[in-house]
Design a protein around this motif. Sequence first.
Motif, PDB file in Angstrom:
ATOM      1  N   ASP A   1      65.195 104.370  -4.143  1.00 30.19           N
ATOM      2  CA  ASP A   1      64.268 103.861  -3.118  1.00 30.19           C
ATOM      3  C   ASP A   1      64.708 104.237  -1.705  1.00 30.19           C
ATOM      4  O   ASP A   1      63.909 104.636  -0.886  1.00 30.19           O
ATOM      5  CB  ASP A   1      64.035 102.346  -3.269  1.00 30.19           C
TER       6      ASP A   1
ATOM      7  N   HIS B   1      64.153  98.922   4.940  1.00 33.98           N
ATOM      8  CA  HIS B   1      64.549  98.333   3.665  1.00 33.98           C
ATOM      9  C   HIS B   1      64.402  96.807   3.675  1.00 33.98           C
ATOM     10  O   HIS B   1      63.868  96.221   2.730  1.00 33.98           O
ATOM     11  CB  HIS B   1      65.976  98.749   3.304  1.00 33.98           C
TER      12      HIS B   1
ATOM     13  N   HIS C   1      61.741  94.390   1.326  1.00 37.14           N
ATOM     14  CA  HIS C   1      62.011  93.184   0.526  1.00 37.14           C
ATOM     15  C   HIS C   1      61.100  92.035   0.960  1.00 37.14           C
ATOM     16  O   HIS C   1      60.532  91.338   0.119  1.00 37.14           O
ATOM     17  CB  HIS C   1      63.470  92.751   0.690  1.00 37.14           C
TER      18      HIS C   1
ATOM     19  N   CYS D   1      70.454  94.513  -4.818  1.00 42.24           N
ATOM     20  CA  CYS D   1      70.074  95.628  -3.943  1.00 42.24           C
ATOM     21  C   CYS D   1      71.306  96.421  -3.560  1.00 42.24           C
ATOM     22  O   CYS D   1      72.312  95.865  -3.144  1.00 42.24           O
ATOM     23  CB  CYS D   1      69.404  95.096  -2.677  1.00 42.24           C
TER      24      CYS D   1
ATOM     25  N   HIS E   1      70.775  97.096   5.330  1.00 43.38           N
ATOM     26  CA  HIS E   1      69.811  96.157   5.910  1.00 43.38           C
ATOM     27  C   HIS E   1      70.159  95.788   7.337  1.00 43.38           C
ATOM     28  O   HIS E   1      71.301  95.957   7.772  1.00 43.38           O
ATOM     29  CB  HIS E   1      69.753  94.890   5.035  1.00 43.38           C
TER      30      HIS E   1
HETATM   31 ZN    ZN Z   1      66.670  96.712  -1.842  1.00 43.50          ZN
END
Ligand code: ZN
Length: 294
Positions: A52, A133, A137, A253, A257
């Motif tokens: 991702d 990111h 979420h 994850c 972030h």
């Molecule tokens: Zn993630």
Amino acid sequence: MTYPAEDTVVSYPTGSVETGATVLHVDTMPDGRRAVLLDVTSVHPVDAGWPDQGADHAVLRAGSVDTPVLDCVVGATDGTALHVGRDIPVGKGTEGWAFVVVHVVAGDCALAEGDAVVVAVDAGFRARTSAGHTACHLASLALNLAVANRWKKEPRADALGTPDFDGTAIDVSLITENASTDTYRLGKSLRKKGFLTDGIDDDLPALTELINTTLAEWVATDAEVHIDRDGDRLTDRRYWACALPGRPVRIPCGGTHVSALGELGRVLVTLSTHDVAGTSVLTMATTVDAAASA
Ligand SMILES: [Zn+2]
């Protein structure tokens, strides 16, 4: 030339963008480029299983020479060869295998085993990707809330205790700078799991508004975000942790972030559906406008 016996230590989960490291191994890849393995790195690699978030932009600095990292991927070695990305034949944690961060550099790179380098990551690109990111979420949790009344059977719950539409229907998630794009298949298998897709096209404007309202509320809390981790090696489990209103959430994850939701400024989604070979696919495009934070 021996291969590392242990997983690479990674410093990017703590937000690090610069790390001193030692070159453990240099391999020539099938395409002629070189694979540089380090004891520790601050470069986020792209994961083969769930790609991702892409690779950081970075250089390996030795003295006055900067070697650009052309790509950064996950690899694995059993001590006899290096397998990269989709060619890794075993699962993470397999006995006798080390999972490593592979820094792909040009074929004429002079780095050699034992060299000391400084791993320097492009901090601006990292910050914008991290914002994308975190927003991804938040948007998936808000999407789950918005469509929660469309389930006639109880599916698994997400980190907020909402029916997990995102986890059940996700096809592809792609995180970029200040943005993410998630696609969901609204097909027969989702309907069998109890999700009602009827009339969803007409519902998109209302769902979009609901999601954007939830996102604005969450960003306004400026809740702290951090990465919980079981250890500092590449394959140690990591979780995105954030105290959303009413409930702290924790989501597995491996990415990077922001450290507080206020950094996101404004997060907005747009929803659309289109047909792919007879199956309706829902796309959620999420964007971050960090400048709106002031
Ligand atoms: Zn993630």
